[in-house]
Design a protein around this motif. Structure first.
Motif, PDB file in Angstrom:
ATOM      1  N   GLU A   1      -7.467  -2.081  -5.951  1.00  0.00           N
ATOM      2  CA  GLU A   1      -6.322  -1.574  -6.078  1.00  0.00           C
ATOM      3  C   GLU A   1      -5.333  -3.112  -5.047  1.00  0.00           C
ATOM      4  OE1 GLU A   1      -6.023   3.084  -6.595  1.00  0.00           O
ATOM      5  OE2 GLU A   1      -4.505   1.995  -4.641  1.00  0.00           O
TER       6      GLU A   1
ATOM      7  N   GLY B   1       0.716  -1.063   0.452  1.00  0.00           N
ATOM      8  CA  GLY B   1       0.246  -0.038  -0.069  1.00  0.00           C
ATOM      9  C   GLY B   1       1.273   1.297   0.321  1.00  0.00           C
ATOM     10  N   PRO B   2       0.749   2.423   0.484  1.00  0.00           N
ATOM     11  CA  PRO B   2      -1.473   2.539   0.970  1.00  0.00           C
ATOM     12  C   PRO B   2      -1.902   2.788  -0.530  1.00  0.00           C
ATOM     13  CG  PRO B   2      -0.192   4.733   0.661  1.00  0.00           C
ATOM     14  CD  PRO B   2       0.662   3.693   1.031  1.00  0.00           C
ATOM     15  N   LEU B   3      -3.457   1.698  -0.728  1.00  0.00           N
ATOM     16  CA  LEU B   3      -4.207   1.659  -1.346  1.00  0.00           C
ATOM     17  C   LEU B   3      -5.690   2.843  -0.819  1.00  0.00           C
ATOM     18  CD1 LEU B   3      -4.496  -2.347  -1.397  1.00  0.00           C
ATOM     19  CD2 LEU B   3      -2.748  -0.695  -2.775  1.00  0.00           C
ATOM     20  N   SER B   4      -5.853   3.199  -2.147  1.00  0.00           N
ATOM     21  CA  SER B   4      -7.112   3.843  -2.537  1.00  0.00           C
ATOM     22  C   SER B   4      -8.190   3.404  -2.500  1.00  0.00           C
ATOM     23  CB  SER B   4      -6.773   5.037  -3.312  1.00  0.00           C
ATOM     24  OG  SER B   4      -6.514   4.581  -4.809  1.00  0.00           O
ATOM     25  N   SER B   5      -7.730   2.252  -2.897  1.00  0.00           N
ATOM     26  CA  SER B   5      -9.320   1.820  -3.054  1.00  0.00           C
ATOM     27  C   SER B   5      -9.025   0.054  -2.732  1.00  0.00           C
ATOM     28  CB  SER B   5     -10.178   1.645  -4.534  1.00  0.00           C
ATOM     29  OG  SER B   5      -9.708   1.124  -5.498  1.00  0.00           O
TER      30      SER B   5
END
Length: 166
Positions: free
Chosen positions: A138, A131-135
């Motif tokens: 991903e 990450g970081p993942l926004s959704s």
């Protein structure tokens, strides 16, 4: 960690390969106890003590190779190519979240073998830093290929989605 087989009799121990970008493996590390080949991949010279650390590890029998990547870390693809040239055709990785995440993000993972114990220990550490993942889209999609109970634990075998057979 000793990175060896201890619970069952075996005619040969696994080859030890360590990825250590800054060559910080202590010469008295337990992995040298079994007196077997150990290859350590570093990312290159980062400070004036590098050569002394390299010599100390070589004195313990380690083969130290420099495989610098663009990001100051070990070049993972170069390591896998080098291991292949040395005759390695199967690699089991026991790693922390940084290396696990880097291997997954680079598309270098064929399978994940995860053991899950029926015990909550709090936040702990992550399995793979991706990450970081926004959704959620991903995230790394997996396909479970096998799930077994082993005593009270679960053994989960999964492949990154779309990898197919290898």
């Amino acid at each position: 960690p000793r990175l060896d087989v201890r619970e069952v009799a075996t005619p040969r121990q696994p080859q030890v390969v360590v990825l250590d970008s800054r060559l910080q493996t202590p010469p008295d590390a337990q992995l040298f106890v079994a007196a077997r080949a150990c290859t350590i991949y570093a990312a290159g010279h980062f400070d004036t003590d590098f050569d002394a650390r390299k010599a100390a590890l070589q004195a313990r029998g380690a083969i130290v190779e420099s495989m610098p990547g663009a990001d100051g870390r070990v070049d993972l693809r170069a390591v896998l190519r080098d291991l292949g040239q040395r005759g390695t055709n199967e690699l089991h990785v026991e790693a922390g979240q940084q290396l696990n995440g880097a291997l997954l993000q680079a598309g270098l993972v064929d399978e994940l073998l995860v053991y899950l114990a029926p015990k909550l220990l709090g936040a702990g550490r992550g399995m793979a830093n991706i990450g970081p993942l926004s959704s959620l889209a991903e995230g790394q999609a997996l396909e479970f290929t096998d799930v077994q109970r082993i005593g009270p634990d679960l053994r989960v075998l999964a492949r990154p989605a779309g990898r197919g057979d290898f």
